[in-house]
Structures are given as C-alpha cells and as structure tokens.
Design an enzyme around this catalytic site. Structure first.
Site, PDB file in Angstrom:
ATOM      1  N   HIS A   1     -25.531 -33.375  -6.040  1.00 29.53           N
ATOM      2  CA  HIS A   1     -25.496 -33.801  -4.880  1.00 29.53           C
ATOM      3  C   HIS A   1     -26.307 -33.214  -4.170  1.00 29.53           C
ATOM      4  CE1 HIS A   1     -21.490 -35.957  -6.186  1.00 29.53           C
ATOM      5  NE2 HIS A   1     -22.725 -36.940  -6.304  1.00 29.53           N
TER       6      HIS A   1
ATOM      7  N   GLU B   1     -25.131 -30.506  -1.003  1.00 33.89           N
ATOM      8  CA  GLU B   1     -24.193 -29.385  -1.513  1.00 33.89           C
ATOM      9  C   GLU B   1     -24.993 -28.162  -1.733  1.00 33.89           C
ATOM     10  OE1 GLU B   1     -21.833 -31.336  -4.308  1.00 33.89           O
ATOM     11  OE2 GLU B   1     -21.151 -32.968  -3.173  1.00 33.89           O
TER      12      GLU B   1
ATOM     13  N   ARG C   1     -27.418 -37.201  -0.179  1.00 33.68           N
ATOM     14  CA  ARG C   1     -26.356 -36.864  -1.391  1.00 33.68           C
ATOM     15  C   ARG C   1     -27.054 -37.388  -2.591  1.00 33.68           C
ATOM     16  NH1 ARG C   1     -20.786 -37.186  -2.832  1.00 33.68           N
ATOM     17  NH2 ARG C   1     -20.451 -38.601  -4.579  1.00 33.68           N
TER      18      ARG C   1
ATOM     19  N   HIS D   1     -20.141 -28.215  -7.824  1.00 35.43           N
ATOM     20  CA  HIS D   1     -20.309 -29.157  -6.594  1.00 35.43           C
ATOM     21  C   HIS D   1     -19.653 -28.398  -5.304  1.00 35.43           C
ATOM     22  CE1 HIS D   1     -20.582 -33.415  -8.676  1.00 35.43           C
ATOM     23  NE2 HIS D   1     -20.628 -32.352  -9.610  1.00 35.43           N
TER      24      HIS D   1
ATOM     25  N   GLU E   1     -15.490 -27.691  -7.340  1.00 32.57           N
ATOM     26  CA  GLU E   1     -15.796 -27.812  -5.956  1.00 32.57           C
ATOM     27  C   GLU E   1     -15.435 -26.732  -5.122  1.00 32.57           C
ATOM     28  OE1 GLU E   1     -16.736 -30.913  -4.526  1.00 32.57           O
ATOM     29  OE2 GLU E   1     -16.120 -32.360  -6.261  1.00 32.57           O
TER      30      GLU E   1
END
Ligand SMILES: *[C@@H]1O[C@H](CO)[C@@H](O)[C@H](O)[C@H]1NC(C)=O
Ligand SMILES: *[C@@H]1O[C@H](CO)[C@@H](O)[C@H](O)[C@H]1NC(C)=O
Ligand SMILES: *[C@@H]1O[C@H](CO)[C@@H](O)[C@H](O)[C@H]1NC(C)=O
Ligand SMILES: *[C@@H]1O[C@H](CO)[C@@H](O)[C@H](O)[C@H]1NC(C)=O
Ligand SMILES: *[C@@H]1O[C@H](CO)[C@@H](O)[C@H](O)[C@H]1NC(C)=O
Length: 453
Positions: A185, A188, A243, A313, A387
């Site tokens: 993405h 990020e 994104r 991510h 994440e």
C-alpha cells in the site's frame, strides 16, 4: 549571484508551482470516534458514505463497529459540518490530527541533495523516494556482493521494474527461504523504510550476531522493498494518501487496484469493493494486476522452499495471522499465534509498544484476496501481516522521528519469528557441516593431545 536576482527569484517560484501539482490536505483533520451504540454506528456509516469521508480505520463503512476505534479524515471544507453533525447526534469525538498537510510537510526530508545517497551515508531514519530506493538496492548489492544479489521480479502496470534482494550466505546445501515484502500500500511509508532497515541490520550484524549467523546458515532472505512502486511514486509526487496501484479502469476514469485484495485467496468474496473508485477495489479478477502476478509467480515457483511469508503494512500495531476471508482457523493456528505472541512480547520489551495478535477476520475485519491468506493457502506454513506503528495518533503520516524506534522494535519481532522457524526446521544446532567440522576438530584435538603426551 547578486547579479541574477531574477533567476533566483524565478527558481523560487518553481517550487510552489511544482508543489501545486500535488494534492493538498491543508486544514483536513483526522477524527477519532468510538461509537457506543448501534444507532451511532448506523449514523456514522451513513455520514461516511454520503460525505465520501476517507476512512483510515477501518477501511469500509460496513466495518464500523460499536466499541471499536474509528479514524476518519475529514476534508477542511467539511470539518465544521461534521463536527456540528456529531455534536447534534451526541457522538463524542477527538481530533487526532488537527492539520493533515502540516504533518505531511514535517515528514518530508529537509534537503534532497544527491550526495546523501552514497551507501555509507544512506540515511535510514528518513523516508526515501523510489529513485533513491532503486539506487540503494544497486549500492547495497555492490557493497555486499558476497551476500546480496538483486533479482528481476517483474514490471508494474506503468512499466517500472520490480526487483527483490536476496540475502544468501554461500553454501553447498540447499536452504529454505523467508520472504518479506513491503509497500504493497503506497501511503504506508514506514513499511518500505522497515524493509531497508531490515536489510541494513542483517548485513551489519550477521558476522557478530550469533542468532543471525545461525539462521543465515539455513535460510535465505528474500526482500521486496517496495511492492507497489507506481503507487509509492504517486504518493510522493501527487497524493501522499494514495493506497492502490495505478492501473487504469473504465477508460481511465478511475485508477488503482488494492493489491492486497487482488490475490487468489477467495478473491472478491468479502471486505472488498467492485467500484474502481474505492480504496478497496479488488481488481477485475484474481491476479489481474501485474504486480500481484509477479509476486505470486515467484512465490508459487519457490513455494516448497518458503517457510515464512511476511508482509509489512501500517498502521494499527497488529501481527495478523490467516485468514481474513473466513473465521475458520488454519490447521496450525495455535502455533502461528504462539509465535506471533512471542514476537509481540519481544517487541514490547524494547519501547513498550503494544501490539495485538490474532486472526485477521477475528481481531480486525474480514477481507479477501490478501497476500497473507494466499501464501498460507498455497502451503507456506508461517504467514503474517505486520501492521506497524502507530495506533492512530499520526496514522499514515508517521513522523520521521518514529522511523528508528519503529524499525528497531519491529526488527526484534521479525527476527524472533525467523529464529523460531529456523529452529523448528533445522533443530540440531547449526548446519551439519558445522557440527561435522566441529566433531572433526575435536577428534583432531584429542588425537593431537594423545600423540603429544
Ligand atoms: C517498457 O519498458 C521497456 C524498457 O524497459 C520498453 O522496451 C518497453 O517498450 C516499455 N513498454 C511500454 C508499454 O511502455
Ligand atoms: C471506453 O471507451 C470506448 C471508446 O471511447 C467505448 O466504446 C467504451 O464503451 C468505453 N468503456 C467504458 C467502460 O466506458
Ligand atoms: C485461483 O485458485 C484456483 C484454485 O483455488 C484456481 O483454480 C485458479 O486457476 C486460480 N487462479 C489464478 C489466476 O491463479
Ligand atoms: C463508485 O464510487 C464513486 C465514488 O464513491 C461513486 O461516485 C460512483 O457512483 C460509484 N460507481 C458505481 C458504479 O457505483
Ligand atoms: C495509542 O496508545 C497510547 C498508549 O500506548 C494511548 O495513550 C493512545 O490513546 C492510543 N491512541 C489511540 C488513538 O488509540
């Protein structure tokens, strides 16, 4: 110089001109809301859909739930209207980011001169545009040619070349593989920063750190620093909050597929959009995007050797296990959880950062077509989504002063997972060769001692 003030003046004028091509977020705010009742949830879903607000967490209005964090970016022009609306409905909110653009400006590197890019001088505590990451890959291979090779992976939809780095200690024996990709993405940015940090740390420490040198005897590391190159460049040049990739749809009336909804894992079934304007557009079919295909083809080819698939991510601070498309757990879910919990606890030990660990569909939201699910489904036993920081305070616009601590703590978590995998598949200490040669030298020692006495 004083002879040409006009030139200096016009150069100065070029800069705002160039910046104005870029989407600006002046005065946009990010709100944090924890809806309390189902009515509030419904109201917020309606508000987000009708005003086309940008959801940062969760991704889709249907995933807004009572008692769970909701982060939304509200454009400057709607801030007052949204505040009034929330007040009117007695929904309490907190402003997390009072000015999105201001925060973005702070995380841009101060000067962009080219002599910063020599390998020794590469600054890992800044975000880097793609051209510098390309140069970094070339440099890191050149200056570590005994260990690092750069390989062609494929082309992006805009025809840019995708490369991955292979860190591989020369050895006679066939080794297994740990895969890690970053930057699926675009916005990020901390994710590609971590892949670069990871490579740097391995190369700096593999000789002195016994843990790294142990697993490098058994495992090759494949690192894809930026999976979604076109999107990443777009996030630098046009829209910091982009994104998806940059594939054109509907005759170029909308762009981009969410590459993490495009893999062949129950593609298109849940947590996706079929509208190409959506942030979660899953593409026209499984692996419809060249970036997805490139990754999937290499992994498919190597799958019997890949023990662990890691995809990095941000944000939210999670280590997520399969699956996202079903709440049915994978057969090795207990072990997956156990390892992830260990990694999260080691991570927390560094700076106290708290991570949640669990199955994606159970602790975050359902989504299909993710690379993590796909990797596990084709038989790669360990598959995780990280994440990274933060938990919403800065969201996608993580300030540069958090790059280093984020990378340091994540490094500990990732190496914890790699060590576990190494010890599981290569239990008897280091490789045969080493134990063999150790045995031999012991024999020799005994022999020599015996002969001497
Ligand atoms: C893609 O790039 C290659 C060179 O890297 C070039 O030969 C080819 O024509 C390009 N294709 C498109 C569709 O732009
Ligand atoms: C795209 O454009 C072509 C020709 O301009 C037209 O025939 C076609 O219907 C368009 N497709 C879509 C999905 O709008
Ligand atoms: C997706 O997986 C299914 C089996 O699960 C297979 O039949 C199909 O060919 C795959 N599609 C692609 C594009 O790889
Ligand atoms: C797709 O989404 C956009 C923006 O949210 C909306 O304007 C458009 O009507 C949608 N298209 C369809 C076919 O639903
Ligand atoms: C994030 O975590 C910190 C403590 O770790 C907490 O103080 C803060 O409220 C959290 N922020 C959000 C948006 O959840």
């Amino acid at each position: 110089m004083w002879l040409f003030p006009g030139i200096i003046f016009s150069l100065g004028m070029l800069i705002p001109g160039k910046l104005s091509l870029k989407l600006q977020y002046d005065g946009d705010q990010v709100f944090h809301i924890v809806p309390e009742t189902f009515q509030q949830v419904q109201h917020l879903q309606h508000l987000c859909s009708t005003l086309l607000l940008d959801l940062w967490k969760p991704q889709l209005p249907e995933d807004i739930r009572a008692g769970e964090d909701l982060h939304i970016r509200v454009p400057a022009s709607l801030v007052q209207e949204v505040k009034d609306n929330l007040d009117h409905h007695m929904i309490s909110y907190k402003v997390l980011i009072p000015d999105v653009q201001e925060l973005m400006d702070q995380s841009m590197p101060k000067e962009r001169s080219s002599h910063r890019q020599v390998p020794e001088g590469y600054v890992y505590t800044q975000y880097h545009p793609m051209e510098e990451i390309y140069q970094w890959m070339t440099q890191i291979q050149k200056s570590n040619s005994e260990l690092v090779t750069q390989h062609y992976l494929g082309k992006t939809i805009e025809n840019r070349t995708m490369y991955y780095l292979q860190i591989s200690q020369p050895s006679e024996k066939t080794k297994k593989i740990i895969w890690m990709d970053c930057g699926i993405h675009a916005r990020e940015w901390i994710s590609p920063a971590f892949c670069q940090w990871f490579v740097k740390e391995i190369l700096q420490n593999y000789k002195s750190d016994p843990k790294i040198s142990r697993f490098l005897q058994n495992l090759d590391l494949y690192v894809l620093p930026v999976l979604n190159i076109d999107g990443y460049i777009y996030s630098w040049e046009k829209d910091r909050l982009w994104r998806k990739n940059r594939s054109p749809h509907m005759n170029g009336t909308c762009y981009g597929t969410d590459l993490n909804r495009n893999f062949n894992s129950s593609w298109g079934s849940v947590g996706v959009s079929y509208n190409c304007s959506s942030e979660t557009f899953c593409g026209s079919g499984p692996e419809s995007e060249p970036e997805t295909r490139a990754v999937a083809q290499l992994i498919e080819r190597k799958k019997s050797d890949i023990l662990c698939y890691l995809t990095i991510h941000s944000y939210g601070q999670y280590i997520l296990t399969p699956y996202g498309f079903t709440t049915e757990p994978p057969s090795n879910s207990e072990e997956l959880m156990h390892v992830a919990e260990k990694a999260a606890s080691v991570l927390m030990g560094k700076y106290g950062t708290s991570y949640k660990v669990g199955s994606t569909s159970l602790i975050l939201y359902s989504n299909s077509g993710s690379s993590r699910d796909w990797a596990h489904m084709i038989g790669i036993p360990f598959s995780y989504t990280f994440e990274l920081r933060d938990n919403g305070t800065y969201g996608f616009v993580l300030p540069i002063d958090q790059i280093q601590p984020t990378c340091e703590e994540t490094m500990l978590a990732v190496t914890t997972i790699i060590e576990y995998v190494d010890q599981k598949y290569f239990p008897g200490g280091a490789v045969m060769l080493t134990s063999g040669s150790l045995g031999l030298s012991l024999c020799l020692n005994v022999l020599l001692t015996w002969t001497a006495s």
